[in-house]
Design an enzyme around this catalytic site. Sequence first.
Site, PDB file in Angstrom:
ATOM      1  N   CYS A 111     -19.637  -6.954   3.200  1.00 46.17           N
ATOM      2  CA  CYS A 111     -18.743  -6.230   3.366  1.00 46.17           C
ATOM      3  C   CYS A 111     -17.701  -6.048   2.767  1.00 46.17           C
ATOM      4  O   CYS A 111     -16.172  -6.872   2.856  1.00 46.17           O
ATOM      5  CB  CYS A 111     -18.059  -5.475   5.517  1.00 46.17           C
TER       6      CYS A 111
ATOM      7  N   CYS B  58       0.007   4.702   6.597  1.00 42.21           N
ATOM      8  CA  CYS B  58      -0.360   5.221   8.170  1.00 42.21           C
ATOM      9  C   CYS B  58       0.055   4.386   8.826  1.00 42.21           C
ATOM     10  O   CYS B  58       1.044   2.962   8.949  1.00 42.21           O
ATOM     11  CB  CYS B  58      -2.023   4.241   7.877  1.00 42.21           C
TER      12      CYS B  58
ATOM     13  N   CYS C 216     -16.261  -9.713   5.789  1.00 43.44           N
ATOM     14  CA  CYS C 216     -15.915  -8.363   5.152  1.00 43.44           C
ATOM     15  C   CYS C 216     -14.335  -9.024   4.308  1.00 43.44           C
ATOM     16  O   CYS C 216     -13.900  -9.978   4.606  1.00 43.44           O
ATOM     17  CB  CYS C 216     -14.854  -7.218   6.651  1.00 43.44           C
TER      18      CYS C 216
ATOM     19  N   CYS D 129       0.983  -1.597  -0.244  1.00 41.70           N
ATOM     20  CA  CYS D 129      -0.092   0.190  -0.153  1.00 41.70           C
ATOM     21  C   CYS D 129       1.038   1.255   0.001  1.00 41.70           C
ATOM     22  O   CYS D 129       1.680   1.190  -0.007  1.00 41.70           O
ATOM     23  CB  CYS D 129      -0.827   0.268   1.183  1.00 41.70           C
TER      24      CYS D 129
ATOM     25  N   ARG E   4     -18.095  -2.419  17.785  1.00 44.73           N
ATOM     26  CA  ARG E   4     -17.308  -3.406  17.319  1.00 44.73           C
ATOM     27  C   ARG E   4     -16.185  -3.522  17.608  1.00 44.73           C
ATOM     28  O   ARG E   4     -15.574  -2.815  18.420  1.00 44.73           O
ATOM     29  CB  ARG E   4     -17.321  -3.656  16.135  1.00 44.73           C
TER      30      ARG E   4
ATOM     31  N   CYS F   8     -19.882   1.643   7.787  1.00 44.96           N
ATOM     32  CA  CYS F   8     -18.762   1.033   8.755  1.00 44.96           C
ATOM     33  C   CYS F   8     -17.873   1.876   9.140  1.00 44.96           C
ATOM     34  O   CYS F   8     -16.815   1.658   8.179  1.00 44.96           O
ATOM     35  CB  CYS F   8     -18.610  -0.386   8.747  1.00 44.96           C
TER      36      CYS F   8
ATOM     37  N   CYS G 254       0.577   0.229  10.476  1.00 46.36           N
ATOM     38  CA  CYS G 254      -0.267  -0.870   9.513  1.00 46.36           C
ATOM     39  C   CYS G 254       1.242  -1.487   8.729  1.00 46.36           C
ATOM     40  O   CYS G 254       2.190  -1.124   8.170  1.00 46.36           O
ATOM     41  CB  CYS G 254      -1.081   0.157   7.978  1.00 46.36           C
TER      42      CYS G 254
END
Length: 338
Positions: free
Chosen positions: A128, A56, A96, A52, A260, A188, A59
């Site tokens: 999802c 972040c 998901c 990616c 969640r 979400c 991550c």
Amino acid sequence: MIKNNWTRAEIEEIYNLPFLELVYRAATVHRQYNDPQEVQVSTLLSIKTGGCPEDCSYCSQAARYHTDVKVQKLMPLKEVLAAAERAKDAGSSRFCMGAAWREVRDNRDFDNVLEMVKGVNEMGMEVCCTLGMLTEEQANKLKNAGLYAYNHNVDTSEEHYQDVISTRTYDDRLKTIDNVRKAKISVCSGGIIGLGETDGDRVGMLMTLANMPAHPDSVPINNLVPIAGTPLGDQNPATIWDMVRTIATARILMPKSMVRLSAGRLEMSYEGQAFCFMAGANSIFSGDVLLTTPNPNEKSDKELFQILSIKPREAFKNEKQQPGVEFQMIPSAMEALG
């Protein structure tokens, strides 16, 4: 009272209540709007891992950091559908799919994701996706393919956000969430605690979520799982008390949302998780791995559910309940977790 105009002072007053009083109030609200013995079970699969371009700080999949994650291209359709079948057999009602993309692009990979969405939807599961930023047109394509929910977290407060991520803005995240809502896809959106934020940042994050035009249908509360090689690799996660306090505040602010209990659950005791459920959490991720981080296995969750007399929530429950129909407890589905 359900509202979307909370002030910071109001949220701070709730967040800073004496701990047991906060849990009591959250538990009371939870019982007003939800079945306290029911927990939604979701499974999260990384369908495209690593590489990616984002930065972040937490991550493992950011290409610029040196972690143990190996880049993998988009999984074949058959493998994804087989994973969804296993998740359904294990008791999950929602599947998901996550891809380590900065944004959705109109290409063959996106076409393949649309086929995945169609396939999982045909299994009778809530499907999802979390694929990064997307346009309103792309959101509509996902909706037409049968997508039930889209995850796009705000992560933290707007003030703290720039200390965690620089490759996209807070407004970029809110724009994607708005595109999801316009497409009439279930939103979400939640965040992560343990990123070096203050209590004020947690209040700010919750205020952003609670003051959206409509509360997110699902609000994941994650605890940082430090990953070696990332800027936050040496950061200490938040304590269980911080998790409970954040969950309890979220429950009071957003009474009908699924709150969640997400990443970081492996490090929690059964007692800690029970406290989170008491404070209003009513959803978990099941399975050994959450994208690339470890998670309690199905055997452990089955034992926890049995101890607490918890039953999994059925898929599409909101759609099955008609206005004016009195709530009824559904039969226990614990055997499905076996």
